[in-house]
Design a protein around this motif. Structure first.
Motif, short mmCIF file in Angstrom:
data_model
loop_
_atom_site.label_atom_id
_atom_site.label_comp_id
_atom_site.label_asym_id
_atom_site.label_seq_id
_atom_site.Cartn_x
_atom_site.Cartn_y
_atom_site.Cartn_z
N GLY A 73 0.80 -1.23 0.07
CA GLY A 73 -0.03 -0.02 -0.06
C GLY A 73 0.81 1.23 0.11
N ARG A 74 2.26 1.27 -0.31
CA ARG A 74 2.92 2.44 -0.38
C ARG A 74 2.74 3.06 -1.66
NH1 ARG A 74 6.68 -1.36 2.36
NH2 ARG A 74 7.79 -1.73 0.46
N ALA A 75 2.35 2.43 -2.67
CA ALA A 75 2.45 3.06 -3.86
C ALA A 75 1.11 2.51 -4.76
CB ALA A 75 3.72 2.72 -4.73
N ASP A 76 0.79 3.15 -5.88
CA ASP A 76 -0.60 2.59 -6.46
C ASP A 76 -0.10 1.65 -7.68
OD1 ASP A 76 -2.49 4.01 -4.71
OD2 ASP A 76 -2.03 5.67 -5.98
N LEU A 77 1.07 2.04 -8.30
CA LEU A 77 1.42 1.53 -9.46
C LEU A 77 3.02 0.97 -9.48
CD1 LEU A 77 0.13 3.83 -12.17
CD2 LEU A 77 -1.04 1.53 -11.42
N VAL A 78 3.16 -0.10 -10.10
CA VAL A 78 4.67 -0.43 -10.31
C VAL A 78 5.47 0.37 -11.33
CG1 VAL A 78 6.50 -2.22 -10.78
CG2 VAL A 78 4.16 -2.95 -9.63
N PRO A 79 6.34 1.27 -11.02
CA PRO A 79 7.03 2.21 -12.03
C PRO A 79 7.66 1.16 -13.20
CG PRO A 79 7.88 2.63 -9.84
CD PRO A 79 7.25 1.21 -9.69
N GLY A 80 7.16 1.94 -14.36
CA GLY A 80 7.94 1.18 -15.81
C GLY A 80 6.88 0.06 -16.26
N THR A 91 -11.67 1.79 -19.28
CA THR A 91 -11.24 1.01 -17.94
C THR A 91 -9.92 0.42 -17.74
OG1 THR A 91 -13.76 0.30 -18.32
CG2 THR A 91 -12.59 -1.06 -16.59
N GLU A 92 -9.48 0.79 -16.48
CA GLU A 92 -8.17 0.42 -15.94
C GLU A 92 -8.27 -0.97 -15.57
OE1 GLU A 92 -6.54 3.33 -13.59
OE2 GLU A 92 -5.76 4.49 -15.20
N LEU A 93 -7.35 -1.98 -15.84
CA LEU A 93 -7.57 -3.36 -15.43
C LEU A 93 -6.47 -3.65 -14.34
CD1 LEU A 93 -8.36 -4.82 -18.86
CD2 LEU A 93 -9.78 -4.23 -17.20
N VAL A 94 -5.35 -4.02 -14.90
CA VAL A 94 -4.29 -4.32 -13.89
C VAL A 94 -2.75 -4.12 -14.61
CG1 VAL A 94 -5.30 -5.93 -12.30
CG2 VAL A 94 -4.07 -6.85 -14.63
N GLN A 95 -1.83 -4.11 -14.02
CA GLN A 95 -0.34 -4.09 -14.37
C GLN A 95 -0.04 -5.64 -14.16
OE1 GLN A 95 1.24 -1.16 -11.50
NE2 GLN A 95 2.03 -0.40 -13.32
N LEU A 96 0.29 -6.20 -15.47
CA LEU A 96 0.72 -7.57 -15.79
C LEU A 96 2.40 -7.61 -15.59
CD1 LEU A 96 -1.68 -9.42 -17.62
CD2 LEU A 96 -1.49 -9.59 -15.38
N LEU A 97 3.07 -8.09 -14.70
CA LEU A 97 4.40 -8.44 -14.67
C LEU A 97 4.89 -9.68 -15.44
CD1 LEU A 97 4.68 -7.98 -10.57
CD2 LEU A 97 4.71 -6.23 -12.49
N ASP A 98 5.74 -9.35 -16.14
CA ASP A 98 6.76 -10.50 -17.00
C ASP A 98 7.78 -10.50 -16.11
OD1 ASP A 98 7.91 -12.18 -18.62
OD2 ASP A 98 8.26 -10.66 -20.22
N VAL A 99 7.63 -11.83 -15.50
CA VAL A 99 8.95 -12.09 -14.49
C VAL A 99 9.57 -13.57 -14.75
CG1 VAL A 99 9.41 -12.65 -12.09
CG2 VAL A 99 7.59 -11.02 -12.41
N GLN A 100 10.73 -13.46 -14.66
CA GLN A 100 11.79 -14.48 -15.13
C GLN A 100 12.43 -15.23 -13.67
OE1 GLN A 100 15.49 -14.68 -17.52
NE2 GLN A 100 14.12 -15.63 -18.98
N VAL A 101 12.24 -16.46 -13.48
CA VAL A 101 12.64 -16.89 -12.32
C VAL A 101 13.41 -18.37 -12.77
CG1 VAL A 101 10.93 -15.78 -10.85
CG2 VAL A 101 10.72 -18.12 -11.73
N GLY A 183 3.97 -4.47 -25.55
CA GLY A 183 3.76 -3.13 -25.07
C GLY A 183 4.69 -2.63 -23.92
N ALA A 184 5.74 -3.33 -23.78
CA ALA A 184 6.65 -2.90 -22.61
C ALA A 184 7.35 -1.68 -23.06
CB ALA A 184 8.02 -4.07 -22.80
N GLY A 185 7.75 -0.71 -22.00
CA GLY A 185 7.98 0.37 -21.96
C GLY A 185 7.06 1.65 -22.14
N GLN A 186 5.41 1.16 -22.75
CA GLN A 186 4.55 2.16 -22.85
C GLN A 186 4.03 2.39 -21.35
OE1 GLN A 186 1.77 0.95 -26.08
NE2 GLN A 186 3.36 -0.25 -26.93
N GLU A 187 3.15 3.18 -21.09
CA GLU A 187 2.51 3.48 -20.12
C GLU A 187 1.27 2.78 -20.29
OE1 GLU A 187 1.75 7.77 -19.34
OE2 GLU A 187 3.76 8.21 -19.35
N ARG A 188 0.48 2.47 -21.21
CA ARG A 188 -0.64 1.68 -21.23
C ARG A 188 -0.70 0.87 -22.56
NH1 ARG A 188 -5.58 5.64 -20.59
NH2 ARG A 188 -6.31 4.56 -22.45
N ILE A 189 -1.40 -0.35 -22.15
CA ILE A 189 -1.80 -1.28 -23.27
C ILE A 189 -3.20 -1.27 -23.31
CG2 ILE A 189 -1.38 -3.42 -24.28
CD1 ILE A 189 0.96 -3.76 -22.43
#
Length: 227
Positions: A73-80, A91-101, A183-189
């Motif tokens: 709850g310290r921020a509303d969005l993940v930067p970038g 309609t704003e949906l979510v930010q989806l993270l592309d994470v490699q593990v 859409g990586a690097g954009q503000e919205r998709i």
């Protein structure tokens, strides 16, 4: 080392329990020196509690600190990370993270999920001992016994361990991952109507895997633009 790509929504309702695993459970499962000088953990001897803990930390690192800020709850969005926008263009949906593990880290976390599901002997006693704390993250009115902790852990791990068991679900995930990468690097998709349908199926499956009750599922669906 083989790697796996995770597709995760930056949503507290879905990721908060995963972040709570460390303090709530994993630290207590690390092997500690016993009175005889030998290390001891309530986990069975063939399961390495320290390996599980370190794998968990590496997955957290892969999620970046910006994700933790959203979860806590310290921020509303993940930067970038672009925001997904519905086909209506508003309609704003979510930010989806592309994470490699690393694949081995998911294997280690799978050990934890599986061992807790069949807990016996020392592990069963341990889970029953810790389950009664109503301030703990697994307490949601769902019981104060070992199975309640095991069920909570399964849901907490679901975002990173969930596997698509149908060809359609696997294709949905791959299609959505392609949209996010394009859409990586954009503000919205902005999604097309067809892409929004894919998003809806993906999120519903994830909500079902992580939600502890119908109320939780309903609230999460509302927060992610599905209701």
């Amino acid at each position: 080392m083989p790697t796996v790509n995770l597709l995760l929504p930056a949503e507290p309702d879905i990721l908060a329990d995963f972040y709570a695993l460390e303090e709530g459970l994993l630290i207590q499962l690390r092997p500690l020196p016993g009175d005889d000088g030998e290390s001891w953990s309530p986990l069975p001897g063939h399961v390495d509690g320290e390996a599980i803990y370190q794998s968990y930390l590496r997955v957290l690192d892969a999620l970046t600190s910006g994700t933790a800020d959203v979860v806590y709850g310290r921020a509303d969005l993940v930067p970038g990370v672009p925001m997904l926008i519905g086909a209506d263009g508003r309609t704003e949906l979510v930010q989806l993270l592309d994470v490699q593990v690393e694949a081995r880290d998911l294997i280690h976390l799978g050990w934890l999920r599986d061992e807790l599901a069949k807990a016996e002997d020392d592990l069963s006693t341990f889970l029953d001992d810790v389950a009664g704390d109503r301030h703990a993250p697994w307490w949601k009115g769902e019981g104060t016994d070992g199975p309640a902790v095991a069920a909570w852990t399964r849901r907490a791990l679901a975002p990173v361990l969930k596997t698509e068991i149908t060809r359609e679900a696997a294709k949905d995930r791959a299609d959505l991952l392609a949209v996010v990468r394009a859409g990586a690097g954009q503000e919205r998709i902005e999604l097309t109507a067809a892409q929004e349908e894919v998003y809806g199926r993906f999120m519903v499956a994830l909500i079902r895997a992580t939600a502890g009750s119908r109320t939780d599922a309903h609230l999460t669906a509302f927060a992610t633009g599905l209701l």
